[in-house]
Design an enzyme around this catalytic site. Structure first.
Site, PDB file in Angstrom:
ATOM      1  N   ARG A  10       1.196  -1.549   0.232  1.00 43.28           N
ATOM      2  CA  ARG A  10      -0.107  -0.227   0.183  1.00 43.28           C
ATOM      3  C   ARG A  10       0.701   0.908  -0.517  1.00 43.28           C
ATOM      4  O   ARG A  10       0.715   2.003   0.742  1.00 43.28           O
ATOM      5  CB  ARG A  10      -0.588   0.212   0.962  1.00 43.28           C
ATOM      6  CG  ARG A  10      -1.941  -1.051   1.012  1.00 43.28           C
ATOM      7  CD  ARG A  10      -3.006  -0.172   0.116  1.00 43.28           C
ATOM      8  NE  ARG A  10      -4.335  -1.247   0.285  1.00 43.28           N
ATOM      9  CZ  ARG A  10      -5.595  -1.643   1.498  1.00 43.28           C
ATOM     10  NH1 ARG A  10      -6.049  -1.077   1.736  1.00 43.28           N
ATOM     11  NH2 ARG A  10      -6.074  -2.597   1.138  1.00 43.28           N
ATOM     12  N   ARG A  14      -3.764   6.408   0.290  1.00 44.49           N
ATOM     13  CA  ARG A  14      -4.127   7.553   0.716  1.00 44.49           C
ATOM     14  C   ARG A  14      -3.307   8.289   1.641  1.00 44.49           C
ATOM     15  O   ARG A  14      -3.362   9.489   1.609  1.00 44.49           O
ATOM     16  CB  ARG A  14      -5.312   7.585   1.861  1.00 44.49           C
ATOM     17  CG  ARG A  14      -6.513   7.487   0.373  1.00 44.49           C
ATOM     18  CD  ARG A  14      -7.748   7.088   0.766  1.00 44.49           C
ATOM     19  NE  ARG A  14      -7.615   5.459   2.098  1.00 44.49           N
ATOM     20  CZ  ARG A  14      -8.446   5.323   3.006  1.00 44.49           C
ATOM     21  NH1 ARG A  14      -9.520   5.718   2.908  1.00 44.49           N
ATOM     22  NH2 ARG A  14      -7.705   3.404   3.305  1.00 44.49           N
ATOM     23  N   ARG A  23      -6.572  11.402  -6.891  1.00 45.90           N
ATOM     24  CA  ARG A  23      -7.280  10.610  -7.069  1.00 45.90           C
ATOM     25  C   ARG A  23      -9.063  11.389  -7.056  1.00 45.90           C
ATOM     26  O   ARG A  23      -9.247  12.497  -6.697  1.00 45.90           O
ATOM     27  CB  ARG A  23      -7.504   9.983  -5.719  1.00 45.90           C
ATOM     28  CG  ARG A  23      -8.396   9.509  -4.613  1.00 45.90           C
ATOM     29  CD  ARG A  23      -8.335   7.699  -5.464  1.00 45.90           C
ATOM     30  NE  ARG A  23      -9.232   6.541  -5.011  1.00 45.90           N
ATOM     31  CZ  ARG A  23     -10.737   6.515  -5.822  1.00 45.90           C
ATOM     32  NH1 ARG A  23     -10.718   7.444  -6.429  1.00 45.90           N
ATOM     33  NH2 ARG A  23     -10.882   5.256  -5.167  1.00 45.90           N
ATOM     34  N   ASP A  59      -6.249  -3.577  -7.850  1.00 46.52           N
ATOM     35  CA  ASP A  59      -7.289  -3.748  -6.541  1.00 46.52           C
ATOM     36  C   ASP A  59      -7.111  -5.498  -6.892  1.00 46.52           C
ATOM     37  O   ASP A  59      -7.738  -6.291  -7.907  1.00 46.52           O
ATOM     38  CB  ASP A  59      -8.173  -3.737  -5.584  1.00 46.52           C
ATOM     39  CG  ASP A  59      -8.545  -3.671  -4.480  1.00 46.52           C
ATOM     40  OD1 ASP A  59      -7.786  -3.101  -3.790  1.00 46.52           O
ATOM     41  OD2 ASP A  59      -9.603  -4.631  -4.462  1.00 46.52           O
ATOM     42  N   TYR A 134     -14.660 -11.722   0.574  1.00 45.79           N
ATOM     43  CA  TYR A 134     -14.965 -10.555   0.054  1.00 45.79           C
ATOM     44  C   TYR A 134     -16.715 -11.722  -0.212  1.00 45.79           C
ATOM     45  O   TYR A 134     -17.600 -10.970  -0.144  1.00 45.79           O
ATOM     46  CB  TYR A 134     -14.306  -9.801  -0.528  1.00 45.79           C
ATOM     47  CG  TYR A 134     -13.319  -9.295   0.171  1.00 45.79           C
ATOM     48  CD1 TYR A 134     -14.040  -8.435   1.310  1.00 45.79           C
ATOM     49  CD2 TYR A 134     -11.872  -9.239  -0.167  1.00 45.79           C
ATOM     50  CE1 TYR A 134     -12.704  -7.340   2.068  1.00 45.79           C
ATOM     51  CE2 TYR A 134     -11.015  -8.692   0.581  1.00 45.79           C
ATOM     52  CZ  TYR A 134     -11.344  -8.200   1.861  1.00 45.79           C
ATOM     53  OH  TYR A 134     -10.915  -6.740   2.299  1.00 45.79           O
TER      54      TYR A 134
HETATM   55  O1  CP3 Z   1       0.830   0.244  -3.002  1.00 48.67           O
HETATM   56  C1  CP3 Z   1       0.010  -0.516  -3.280  1.00 48.67           C
HETATM   57  O2  CP3 Z   1      -0.351  -1.651  -2.233  1.00 48.67           O
HETATM   58  C2  CP3 Z   1      -0.960  -1.258  -4.350  1.00 48.67           C
HETATM   59  C3  CP3 Z   1      -2.442  -1.028  -4.422  1.00 48.67           C
HETATM   60  C4  CP3 Z   1      -3.216  -1.797  -3.557  1.00 48.67           C
HETATM   61  C5  CP3 Z   1      -4.270  -1.347  -3.954  1.00 48.67           C
HETATM   62  N1  CP3 Z   1      -5.256  -2.356  -3.007  1.00 48.67           N
HETATM   63  C6  CP3 Z   1      -4.802  -0.359  -3.346  1.00 48.67           C
HETATM   64  C7  CP3 Z   1      -6.428   0.143  -2.866  1.00 48.67           C
HETATM   65  C8  CP3 Z   1      -3.111  -3.433  -3.373  1.00 48.67           C
HETATM   66  C9  CP3 Z   1      -1.937  -4.262  -3.256  1.00 48.67           C
HETATM   67  C10 CP3 Z   1      -4.853  -3.648  -3.032  1.00 48.67           C
HETATM   68  C11 CP3 Z   1      -4.885  -4.768  -2.610  1.00 48.67           C
HETATM   69  C12 CP3 Z   1      -5.819  -5.104  -1.390  1.00 48.67           C
HETATM   70  N2  CP3 Z   1      -7.111  -5.059  -1.739  1.00 48.67           N
HETATM   71  C13 CP3 Z   1      -6.245  -6.449  -0.267  1.00 48.67           C
HETATM   72  C14 CP3 Z   1      -4.881  -7.119  -0.006  1.00 48.67           C
HETATM   73  C15 CP3 Z   1      -3.825  -6.384   0.843  1.00 48.67           C
HETATM   74  C16 CP3 Z   1      -3.608  -6.230   2.125  1.00 48.67           C
HETATM   75  O3  CP3 Z   1      -3.926  -5.152   2.092  1.00 48.67           O
HETATM   76  O4  CP3 Z   1      -4.334  -7.053   2.645  1.00 48.67           O
HETATM   77  C17 CP3 Z   1      -6.910  -6.752   0.624  1.00 48.67           C
HETATM   78  C18 CP3 Z   1      -7.787  -6.629   1.638  1.00 48.67           C
HETATM   79  C19 CP3 Z   1      -8.277  -5.688  -0.509  1.00 48.67           C
HETATM   80  C20 CP3 Z   1      -9.219  -4.751  -0.466  1.00 48.67           C
HETATM   81  C21 CP3 Z   1      -9.150  -3.201  -0.093  1.00 48.67           C
HETATM   82  N3  CP3 Z   1      -9.079  -2.480  -1.571  1.00 48.67           N
HETATM   83  C22 CP3 Z   1      -9.538  -2.705   0.952  1.00 48.67           C
HETATM   84  C23 CP3 Z   1      -9.503  -3.197   1.886  1.00 48.67           C
HETATM   85  C24 CP3 Z   1      -9.113  -1.878   0.630  1.00 48.67           C
HETATM   86  C25 CP3 Z   1      -9.720  -0.395   1.862  1.00 48.67           C
HETATM   87  C26 CP3 Z   1     -11.286   0.247   1.479  1.00 48.67           C
HETATM   88  C27 CP3 Z   1     -10.329   1.695   2.531  1.00 48.67           C
HETATM   89  O5  CP3 Z   1     -11.054   2.714   1.443  1.00 48.67           O
HETATM   90  O6  CP3 Z   1     -10.423   1.728   3.726  1.00 48.67           O
HETATM   91  C28 CP3 Z   1      -9.633  -1.656  -1.133  1.00 48.67           C
HETATM   92  C29 CP3 Z   1      -9.377  -0.154  -1.419  1.00 48.67           C
HETATM   93  C30 CP3 Z   1      -7.862  -0.106  -1.969  1.00 48.67           C
HETATM   94  N4  CP3 Z   1      -7.271  -0.585  -2.630  1.00 48.67           N
HETATM   95  C31 CP3 Z   1      -7.459   1.832  -1.531  1.00 48.67           C
HETATM   96  C32 CP3 Z   1      -6.165   1.714  -2.477  1.00 48.67           C
HETATM   97  C33 CP3 Z   1      -5.158   2.289  -2.553  1.00 48.67           C
HETATM   98  C34 CP3 Z   1      -8.167   2.503  -0.847  1.00 48.67           C
HETATM   99  C35 CP3 Z   1      -8.918   3.776  -1.113  1.00 48.67           C
HETATM  100  C36 CP3 Z   1      -9.432   4.581  -2.291  1.00 48.67           C
HETATM  101  O7  CP3 Z   1      -8.411   5.585  -2.644  1.00 48.67           O
HETATM  102  O8  CP3 Z   1      -9.931   3.528  -3.283  1.00 48.67           O
END
Ligand code: CP3
Length: 330
Positions: A10, A14, A23, A59, A134
């Protein structure tokens, strides 16, 4: 590389003001359809932090959304599913992924990045269990009651579901590697909710199939999860080249559990970075000491960067890891 490589899960997101500036409103799944934008977001942390790898901005639910399962990612919540997976009939909603047709923008983003980056690009996929959690729960969950009930009451459907998700993950990963990704990480973020026996019977076979089918791709394969202290030997057994370790298990202990083969990745507690530079420097040195002597360490956090993190701390942390490991210590 003359030092221990470092990148952050990540790292794009943010915590970066330049990410928040770019974004757009709405779901990340919408942003991903714009390759120039997704590539730029991927590059932001590489420029700012000087990390040794980029991770594709995407994602884990992008592929299942692309085959039409009805998943979206709600900012501040995470993946949300319109009609959760509940019984055998729902398997029909998970057809094979055809990356060129279903999400061509991902390969296009990878191609742009491969042309611009001078560090490796890590592609990724969600592991079958974590994606299934999920789809079955319908949203992020604490106790995975429906997921565990499905695997225990209808194992045939469960295994078929994980098998479908493994095929989708392999198709997605192959497309990323073909477009230029030079390593892949499989995120089984929530596998730590399972005891080892259940993990071995209900989850490991599908994850192993992904790793096996990606073995011929010639790129390193990383397997990561949170709270997986009791599963580390199984993660190695599944065939990972690199085993991700969260902050709960010291790396010297993890090394004993994993055995001599795989490299280890991790494992500074991301919350420590929020506490400021002093604690971060101290704990980072401890992580390096615990990794010391064992061959193969990729420095990372034990889970993703938290949005509250000061980017300046992560920037200094890259410098610290490089400096501490360039002095002939390893
Ligand atoms: O920088 C990185 O690591 C690359 C991008 C990345 C994202 N998601 C971007 C993202 C990666 C590798 C993921 C994988 C992902 N997505 C996982 C596995 C990694 C982990 O954290 O264990 C999981 C469980 C998800 C599911 C998911 N997607 C969640 C729990 C969330 C957060 C929701 C929130 O807003 O709190 C997301 C959304 C997400 N994926 C964001 C990012 C940067 C944040 C929100 C956004 O800007 O929309």
């Amino acid at each position: 590389m003359p030092w221990t490589p470092v990148w952050y899960m990540r790292q794009a997101g943010r915590s970066l003001p330049e990410y928040r500036a770019l974004r757009r409103e709405g779901s990340i799944l919408e942003v991903l359809r714009h390759p120039e934008l997704a590539a730029e977001i991927t590059l932001q942390p590489v420029r700012r932090y000087g990390v040794d790898a980029a991770i594709l901005y995407s994602d884990i639910v992008a592929p299942v959304a692309a085959v039409g399962f009805g998943v979206d990612v709600t900012p501040g919540v995470g993946p949300v599913v319109e009609r959760p997976f509940s019984s055998r009939g729902d398997l029909a909603r998970l057809r094979d992924l055809e990356p060129d047709l279903d999400l061509p923008w991902v390969a296009e983003t990878v191609r742009i990045l491969a042309g611009e980056l001078d560090v490796p690009l890590i592609g990724f996929a969600g592991a079958p269990f974590t994606v299934a959690s999920y789809l079955v729960e319908g949203r992020p969950s604490r106790d995975y009651l429906r997921t565990k009930a499905l695997m225990l009451t209808d194992p045939a459907t469960w295994h078929a579901l994980l098998d479908r998700l493994a095929s989708i993950a392999v198709a997605s990963l192959r497309a990323q590697v073909a477009a230029g990704a030079s390593a892949v990480q499989i995120f089984d973020s929530w596998a730590g909710t399972l005891d080892p026996d259940t993990y071995r019977r209900f989850v490991l076979p599908a994850t192993r199939r992904i790793l096996t089918e990606m073995a011929g791709s010639g790129v390193p394969r990383i397997l990561f999860g949170v709270g997986t202290g009791e599963l580390l030997a199984d993660f190695a057994d599944a065939g990972a080249d690199v085993v991700g370790v969260d902050w709960r298990v010291p790396l010297d202990v993890a090394r004993r559990r994993v055995g001599p083969g795989p490299a280890l990745q991790g494992n500074l507690d991301p919350a420590v970075c929020v506490a400021g530079w002093g604690p971060t420097a101290e704990r980072a040195r401890a992580v390096l000491a615990q990794a010391g002597g064992t061959s193969g360490h990729v420095f990372n956090l034990g889970h993703g960067v938290l949005p509250e993190t000061d980017p300046a701390v992560l920037e200094r942390l890259v410098e610290l890891v490089h400096e501490e490991t360039s002095r002939g210590r390893r």
